[in-house]
Design a protein around this motif. Structure first.
Motif, PDB file in Angstrom:
ATOM      1  N   LEU A 127     -12.223 -32.713  50.164  1.00  0.00           N
ATOM      2  CA  LEU A 127     -11.040 -33.826  50.423  1.00  0.00           C
ATOM      3  C   LEU A 127     -10.120 -33.568  49.248  1.00  0.00           C
ATOM      4  CD1 LEU A 127     -10.240 -36.478  51.006  1.00  0.00           C
ATOM      5  CD2 LEU A 127     -12.216 -37.675  49.161  1.00  0.00           C
ATOM      6  N   ARG A 128     -10.268 -33.061  48.127  1.00  0.00           N
ATOM      7  CA  ARG A 128      -9.071 -32.686  47.253  1.00  0.00           C
ATOM      8  C   ARG A 128      -8.103 -31.934  48.229  1.00  0.00           C
ATOM      9  NH1 ARG A 128     -13.013 -32.048  42.997  1.00  0.00           N
ATOM     10  NH2 ARG A 128     -12.739 -29.930  43.422  1.00  0.00           N
ATOM     11  N   THR A 129      -8.463 -30.866  48.688  1.00  0.00           N
ATOM     12  CA  THR A 129      -7.702 -30.006  49.241  1.00  0.00           C
ATOM     13  C   THR A 129      -6.990 -30.382  50.631  1.00  0.00           C
ATOM     14  OG1 THR A 129      -9.271 -28.178  48.890  1.00  0.00           O
ATOM     15  CG2 THR A 129      -7.712 -27.849  50.776  1.00  0.00           C
ATOM     16  N   HIS A 130      -7.644 -31.538  51.117  1.00  0.00           N
ATOM     17  CA  HIS A 130      -7.368 -31.969  52.417  1.00  0.00           C
ATOM     18  C   HIS A 130      -6.040 -32.944  51.956  1.00  0.00           C
ATOM     19  CE1 HIS A 130      -7.181 -34.938  55.673  1.00  0.00           C
ATOM     20  NE2 HIS A 130      -7.088 -35.901  54.965  1.00  0.00           N
ATOM     21  N   LEU A 131      -6.347 -33.916  50.894  1.00  0.00           N
ATOM     22  CA  LEU A 131      -5.324 -34.586  50.253  1.00  0.00           C
ATOM     23  C   LEU A 131      -3.704 -33.809  49.696  1.00  0.00           C
ATOM     24  CD1 LEU A 131      -7.307 -37.176  48.198  1.00  0.00           C
ATOM     25  CD2 LEU A 131      -6.209 -37.542  50.185  1.00  0.00           C
ATOM     26  N   ARG A 132      -4.155 -32.629  49.262  1.00  0.00           N
ATOM     27  CA  ARG A 132      -2.817 -31.808  48.854  1.00  0.00           C
ATOM     28  C   ARG A 132      -2.205 -31.199  49.968  1.00  0.00           C
ATOM     29  NH1 ARG A 132      -6.874 -29.430  45.101  1.00  0.00           N
ATOM     30  NH2 ARG A 132      -6.623 -30.623  42.947  1.00  0.00           N
ATOM     31  N   ARG A 133      -2.907 -30.519  51.359  1.00  0.00           N
ATOM     32  CA  ARG A 133      -2.183 -30.133  52.135  1.00  0.00           C
ATOM     33  C   ARG A 133      -1.838 -30.907  53.359  1.00  0.00           C
ATOM     34  NH1 ARG A 133      -6.356 -24.975  53.032  1.00  0.00           N
ATOM     35  NH2 ARG A 133      -5.758 -23.759  51.229  1.00  0.00           N
ATOM     36  N   VAL A 134      -2.623 -31.940  53.818  1.00  0.00           N
ATOM     37  CA  VAL A 134      -2.267 -32.719  54.897  1.00  0.00           C
ATOM     38  C   VAL A 134      -1.474 -33.889  54.557  1.00  0.00           C
ATOM     39  CG1 VAL A 134      -3.312 -34.266  56.696  1.00  0.00           C
ATOM     40  CG2 VAL A 134      -4.478 -32.101  56.226  1.00  0.00           C
ATOM     41  N   SER A 138       0.290 -34.601  45.191  1.00  0.00           N
ATOM     42  CA  SER A 138       0.359 -33.601  44.088  1.00  0.00           C
ATOM     43  C   SER A 138      -1.043 -33.612  43.313  1.00  0.00           C
ATOM     44  CB  SER A 138       1.622 -33.987  43.152  1.00  0.00           C
ATOM     45  OG  SER A 138       0.927 -35.381  42.138  1.00  0.00           O
ATOM     46  N   ASP A 139      -1.320 -32.509  42.356  1.00  0.00           N
ATOM     47  CA  ASP A 139      -2.511 -32.670  41.736  1.00  0.00           C
ATOM     48  C   ASP A 139      -2.596 -34.003  41.083  1.00  0.00           C
ATOM     49  OD1 ASP A 139      -3.393 -30.077  42.646  1.00  0.00           O
ATOM     50  OD2 ASP A 139      -2.325 -29.084  40.999  1.00  0.00           O
ATOM     51  N   GLU A 140      -1.673 -34.493  40.277  1.00  0.00           N
ATOM     52  CA  GLU A 140      -1.546 -35.671  39.579  1.00  0.00           C
ATOM     53  C   GLU A 140      -2.056 -36.793  40.425  1.00  0.00           C
ATOM     54  OE1 GLU A 140       1.101 -33.438  39.720  1.00  0.00           O
ATOM     55  OE2 GLU A 140       0.469 -32.617  37.702  1.00  0.00           O
ATOM     56  N   GLU A 141      -1.558 -36.873  41.605  1.00  0.00           N
ATOM     57  CA  GLU A 141      -1.797 -38.076  42.572  1.00  0.00           C
ATOM     58  C   GLU A 141      -3.066 -37.790  42.772  1.00  0.00           C
ATOM     59  OE1 GLU A 141       2.305 -38.840  45.022  1.00  0.00           O
ATOM     60  OE2 GLU A 141       1.310 -36.831  45.327  1.00  0.00           O
ATOM     61  N   VAL A 142      -3.749 -36.532  43.364  1.00  0.00           N
ATOM     62  CA  VAL A 142      -5.337 -36.565  43.741  1.00  0.00           C
ATOM     63  C   VAL A 142      -6.156 -37.013  42.392  1.00  0.00           C
ATOM     64  CG1 VAL A 142      -7.009 -35.007  44.110  1.00  0.00           C
ATOM     65  CG2 VAL A 142      -4.808 -34.794  45.335  1.00  0.00           C
ATOM     66  N   TYR A 143      -6.020 -36.570  41.274  1.00  0.00           N
ATOM     67  CA  TYR A 143      -6.584 -36.925  39.918  1.00  0.00           C
ATOM     68  C   TYR A 143      -6.494 -38.313  39.815  1.00  0.00           C
ATOM     69  CZ  TYR A 143      -7.577 -32.154  39.318  1.00  0.00           C
ATOM     70  OH  TYR A 143      -7.933 -30.527  39.327  1.00  0.00           O
ATOM     71  N   ALA A 144      -5.418 -38.948  39.985  1.00  0.00           N
ATOM     72  CA  ALA A 144      -5.237 -40.304  39.545  1.00  0.00           C
ATOM     73  C   ALA A 144      -6.235 -41.192  40.528  1.00  0.00           C
ATOM     74  CB  ALA A 144      -3.956 -40.864  40.043  1.00  0.00           C
ATOM     75  N   LEU A 145      -6.498 -40.788  41.679  1.00  0.00           N
ATOM     76  CA  LEU A 145      -7.292 -41.393  42.801  1.00  0.00           C
ATOM     77  C   LEU A 145      -8.803 -41.236  42.375  1.00  0.00           C
ATOM     78  CD1 LEU A 145      -5.587 -40.538  46.223  1.00  0.00           C
ATOM     79  CD2 LEU A 145      -5.626 -42.814  45.194  1.00  0.00           C
TER      80      LEU A 145
END
Length: 150
Positions: A127-134, A138-145
């Motif tokens: 899911l993390r990879t998907h959120l970044r690529r698709v 950013s890493d910060e946005e993914v971690y904030a979720l």
């Protein structure tokens, strides 16, 4: 036919991509993550249970000329450490956690759902990879979720 069933036996711990064949996985590591063949070979020991230091087997206190010789030694002498076996495909793991994670792929369990589209994944890393690529997050946005390193 594994490819059509979505069964990936080799999963990249760096980007979350899955591969059906080891040789394609190894090629991915060399090209996408700029790893040398020696580094790729060393990753093969991650689940073998063989403790190494350079080209030395720590358990047996034997040093080998090449990492390939060390790998052959570890798989021949220390393979019994892989005691958790998948009842579906026969792949062995050194921990119950790795086996449980692996079996999610066979069972099609995709409980990690994307909040931006219908995609779903078996593990947080996918899911993390998907959120970044698709979704170009950013890493910060993914971690904030709340999808940090889990």
């Amino acid at each position: 036919m594994k490819k059509h069933k979505g069964q990936n036996d080799f999963n990249c711990k760096f980007c979350g991509k899955g591969f059906v064949q080891r040789k394609i996985f190894n090629s991915h590591l060399r090209t996408s993550h700029q790893m040398s063949q020696e580094e790729v070979d060393r990753l093969r020991w991650a689940d073998s249970g063989c403790e190494i230091d350079g080209n030395k087997c720590v358990e047996c206190n034997i040093e080998f000329q090449t990492c390939q010789e060390l790998f052959k030694h570890c798989t021949a002498k220390h393979a019994e450490k892989q005691k958790f076996m998948c009842d579906i495909c026969g792949k062995a793991f050194t921990s119950k956690a790795w086996l449980t994670s692996h079996q999610k792929y066979h069972k099609g369990i995709k409980s990690k759902k994307c909040m931006k589209c219908p995609s779903a994944f078996t593990e947080h890393k996918g899911l993390r990879t998907h959120l970044r690529r698709v979704h170009n997050m950013s890493d910060e946005e993914v971690y904030a979720l709340g999808f940090g390193a889990q």
